[in-house]
Design an enzyme around this catalytic site. Structure first.
Site, mmCIF file in Angstrom:
data_model
loop_
_atom_site.group_PDB
_atom_site.id
_atom_site.type_symbol
_atom_site.label_atom_id
_atom_site.label_comp_id
_atom_site.label_asym_id
_atom_site.label_seq_id
_atom_site.Cartn_x
_atom_site.Cartn_y
_atom_site.Cartn_z
ATOM 1 N N SER A 184 43.141 -29.205 -26.369
ATOM 2 C CA SER A 184 43.325 -30.388 -25.518
ATOM 3 C C SER A 184 43.369 -29.965 -24.058
ATOM 4 O O SER A 184 43.527 -28.779 -23.750
ATOM 5 C CB SER A 184 44.662 -31.040 -25.904
ATOM 6 O OG SER A 184 45.127 -31.930 -24.926
ATOM 7 N N TYR A 215 53.458 -32.496 -27.474
ATOM 8 C CA TYR A 215 52.006 -32.350 -27.661
ATOM 9 C C TYR A 215 51.487 -31.158 -26.854
ATOM 10 O O TYR A 215 50.708 -30.341 -27.355
ATOM 11 C CB TYR A 215 51.344 -33.653 -27.226
ATOM 12 C CG TYR A 215 49.858 -33.758 -27.470
ATOM 13 C CD1 TYR A 215 49.368 -34.083 -28.733
ATOM 14 C CD2 TYR A 215 48.934 -33.573 -26.440
ATOM 15 C CE1 TYR A 215 48.003 -34.212 -28.964
ATOM 16 C CE2 TYR A 215 47.568 -33.700 -26.660
ATOM 17 C CZ TYR A 215 47.112 -34.023 -27.923
ATOM 18 O OH TYR A 215 45.755 -34.151 -28.150
HETATM 19 P P1 NAP Z 1 42.873 -40.009 -34.060
HETATM 20 O O1 NAP Z 1 41.843 -41.024 -33.725
HETATM 21 O O2 NAP Z 1 44.311 -40.377 -33.977
HETATM 22 O O3 NAP Z 1 42.593 -39.342 -35.511
HETATM 23 C C1 NAP Z 1 43.413 -38.333 -36.026
HETATM 24 C C2 NAP Z 1 43.270 -38.285 -37.533
HETATM 25 O O4 NAP Z 1 44.146 -37.247 -38.039
HETATM 26 C C3 NAP Z 1 43.694 -39.579 -38.214
HETATM 27 O O5 NAP Z 1 42.742 -39.905 -39.194
HETATM 28 C C4 NAP Z 1 45.039 -39.221 -38.844
HETATM 29 O O6 NAP Z 1 45.330 -39.922 -40.012
HETATM 30 C C5 NAP Z 1 44.802 -37.750 -39.183
HETATM 31 N N1 NAP Z 1 46.077 -37.053 -39.404
HETATM 32 C C6 NAP Z 1 47.189 -37.087 -38.616
HETATM 33 N N2 NAP Z 1 48.155 -36.348 -39.147
HETATM 34 C C7 NAP Z 1 47.669 -35.822 -40.295
HETATM 35 C C8 NAP Z 1 48.207 -34.971 -41.290
HETATM 36 N N3 NAP Z 1 49.455 -34.523 -41.218
HETATM 37 N N4 NAP Z 1 47.415 -34.597 -42.331
HETATM 38 C C9 NAP Z 1 46.146 -35.057 -42.414
HETATM 39 N N5 NAP Z 1 45.580 -35.878 -41.514
HETATM 40 C C10 NAP Z 1 46.332 -36.265 -40.466
HETATM 41 O O7 NAP Z 1 42.685 -38.753 -33.125
HETATM 42 P P2 NAP Z 1 41.445 -38.269 -32.245
HETATM 43 O O8 NAP Z 1 41.599 -38.820 -30.901
HETATM 44 O O9 NAP Z 1 40.168 -38.406 -32.998
HETATM 45 O O10 NAP Z 1 41.878 -36.738 -32.157
HETATM 46 C C11 NAP Z 1 41.500 -35.749 -33.079
HETATM 47 C C12 NAP Z 1 42.055 -34.432 -32.587
HETATM 48 O O11 NAP Z 1 41.620 -34.189 -31.260
HETATM 49 C C13 NAP Z 1 43.593 -34.402 -32.524
HETATM 50 O O12 NAP Z 1 44.047 -33.104 -32.838
HETATM 51 C C14 NAP Z 1 43.869 -34.720 -31.073
HETATM 52 O O13 NAP Z 1 45.117 -34.245 -30.649
HETATM 53 C C15 NAP Z 1 42.732 -34.016 -30.404
HETATM 54 N N6 NAP Z 1 42.374 -34.496 -29.061
HETATM 55 C C16 NAP Z 1 42.117 -35.806 -28.820
HETATM 56 C C17 NAP Z 1 41.712 -36.192 -27.545
HETATM 57 C C18 NAP Z 1 41.396 -37.601 -27.170
HETATM 58 O O14 NAP Z 1 41.287 -37.889 -25.961
HETATM 59 N N7 NAP Z 1 41.228 -38.516 -28.090
HETATM 60 C C19 NAP Z 1 41.594 -35.242 -26.549
HETATM 61 C C20 NAP Z 1 41.904 -33.918 -26.846
HETATM 62 C C21 NAP Z 1 42.275 -33.556 -28.105
HETATM 63 P P3 NAP Z 1 45.732 -41.478 -40.035
HETATM 64 O O15 NAP Z 1 44.407 -42.193 -40.119
HETATM 65 O O16 NAP Z 1 46.526 -41.616 -41.286
HETATM 66 O O17 NAP Z 1 46.530 -41.753 -38.807
HETATM 67 C C1 GCO Z 2 47.677 -38.186 -23.151
HETATM 68 C C2 GCO Z 2 46.466 -38.088 -24.033
HETATM 69 C C3 GCO Z 2 45.972 -36.663 -24.140
HETATM 70 C C4 GCO Z 2 44.633 -36.626 -24.815
HETATM 71 C C5 GCO Z 2 43.967 -35.327 -24.926
HETATM 72 C C6 GCO Z 2 43.615 -34.727 -23.609
HETATM 73 O O1 GCO Z 2 48.522 -39.016 -23.452
HETATM 74 O O2 GCO Z 2 47.718 -37.504 -22.117
HETATM 75 O O3 GCO Z 2 46.648 -38.664 -25.277
HETATM 76 O O4 GCO Z 2 46.913 -35.791 -24.549
HETATM 77 O O5 GCO Z 2 44.668 -37.234 -26.071
HETATM 78 O O6 GCO Z 2 44.614 -34.439 -25.787
HETATM 79 O O7 GCO Z 2 42.792 -33.620 -23.799
#
Ligand code: NAP
Ligand code: GCO
Length: 263
Positions: free
Chosen positions: A148, A161
């Site tokens: 992230s 986080y």
């Molecule tokens: P999301 O839309 O919230 O999807 C996350 C998925 O992980 C959901 O399907 C959730 O299940 C599943 N999950 C959560 N806890 C779990 C567990 N204990 N065991 C199995 N599955 C589990 O998240 P996203 O935005 O696509 O993010 C995916 C990854 O990228 C995460 O690690 C997040 O921190 C990271 N990330 C996101 C962003 C961003 O801007 N979106 C940026 C940087 C990094 P449920 O459907 O049951 O909730």
């Molecule tokens: C926040 C966001 C972030 C992003 C992502 C950034 O509240 O600042 O949710 O943490 O999801 O991980 O890279």
């Protein structure tokens, strides 16, 4: 073209993407499918698993879904064995499952902090530990940890986080250090701000964070899950066989940018 076709192909590979029902994990799994891999994903509830199976079906992808929580060590071990016998040895693991809790640190309970660290950091440890023995035996494997911006930066309300994602960056380097000699590459992808359900509350109309992020991003937009597809294929394929312990930030330039001068 021969070099490109061979080096970036995932033909014959089995890829497990955790929590890949929608969002970033789903886009990465779709990319792997396009590159020729067999797709396996898991989720922690039957509802999420069924939703994922339905979405893959709509895309014409015959994905294998397994019901388990990435924090449950025993369930992970049992399911990895099951996947290995039912689908095949895992060549690529993407630790994508993750949660965030946006709570000011002094209002956050230790239990809430632990829940985030448990899923976002202990989960990838448990998953990697379960797939590594077979990768070591086969002298081949790719592990991609979804890090992230918070692997590098802090901000209000995301202490747990940031602690977990900072830790995940170091776990990535440590897996690379410890198992690189077995031709195993462990790298991270650090997405910028990506439009998924996780960030939906920040993108609501009129939310100050929405414009803030657009102005912090040289690309002047939120990222899409599809922006992660090419980088994920690169890190899963032979094209990255000498890239190890690296975090590839896919952030539209956020980390390179000092920010806009106030008007
Ligand atoms: P999301 O839309 O919230 O999807 C996350 C998925 O992980 C959901 O399907 C959730 O299940 C599943 N999950 C959560 N806890 C779990 C567990 N204990 N065991 C199995 N599955 C589990 O998240 P996203 O935005 O696509 O993010 C995916 C990854 O990228 C995460 O690690 C997040 O921190 C990271 N990330 C996101 C962003 C961003 O801007 N979106 C940026 C940087 C990094 P449920 O459907 O049951 O909730
Ligand atoms: C926040 C966001 C972030 C992003 C992502 C950034 O509240 O600042 O949710 O943490 O999801 O991980 O890279």
């Amino acid at each position: 073209m021969d070099y490109i076709n061979k080096s970036f192909s995932l033909e014959g590979k089995v890829a497990l993407v955790t929590g890949a029902t929608y969002g970033i994990g789903f886009a990465i799994a779709k990319a792997f499918h396009k590159a020729g891999a067999t797709i396996v994903f898991n989720n922690r509830t039957q509802e999420s698993l069924d939703q994922g199976l339905e979405s893959y079906k709509k895309e014409g992808i015959d994905a294998h879904g397994y019901l388990f929580d990435v924090t449950d060590e025993k369930a992970v071990e049992e399911n990895i064995k099951k996947i290995e016998s039912e689908v095949g040895p895992i060549d690529i693991l993407v630790n994508n499952a993750g949660i965030i809790k946006r709570i000011p640190m002094i209002e956050m309970t230790a239990e809430e902090f632990r829940q985030v660290v448990d899923i976002d950091l202990n989960g990838p440890f448990i998953m990697a530990k379960a797939v590594l023995p077979s990768m070591i035996e086969r002298r081949s494997g790719k592990i991609i940890n979804i890090c992230s911006m918070m692997s590098e930066l802090g901000r209000e309300t995301v202490s747990a986080y940031a602690a977990a994602k900072g830790g995940l960056k170091m776990l990535t380097r440590n897996i690379a250090s410890e198992y690189g000699k077995y031709n195993i590459q462990c790298n991270g992808i650090g997405p910028g701000y990506i439009a998924t359900p996780q960030t939906a509350p920040l993108r609501e109309d009129g939310h100050p964070f929405n414009n803030f992020i657009i102005s912090k991003t040289p690309a002047e937009r939120w990222g899409t899950p599809e922006d992660l597809m090419g980088p994920a294929i690169f890190l899963a394929s032979d094209a990255s066989n000498f890239v190890n312990g690296h975090v590839l930030y896919v952030d539209g330039g956020i980390l390179a940018y000092i920010g806009k001068q106030p008007k």
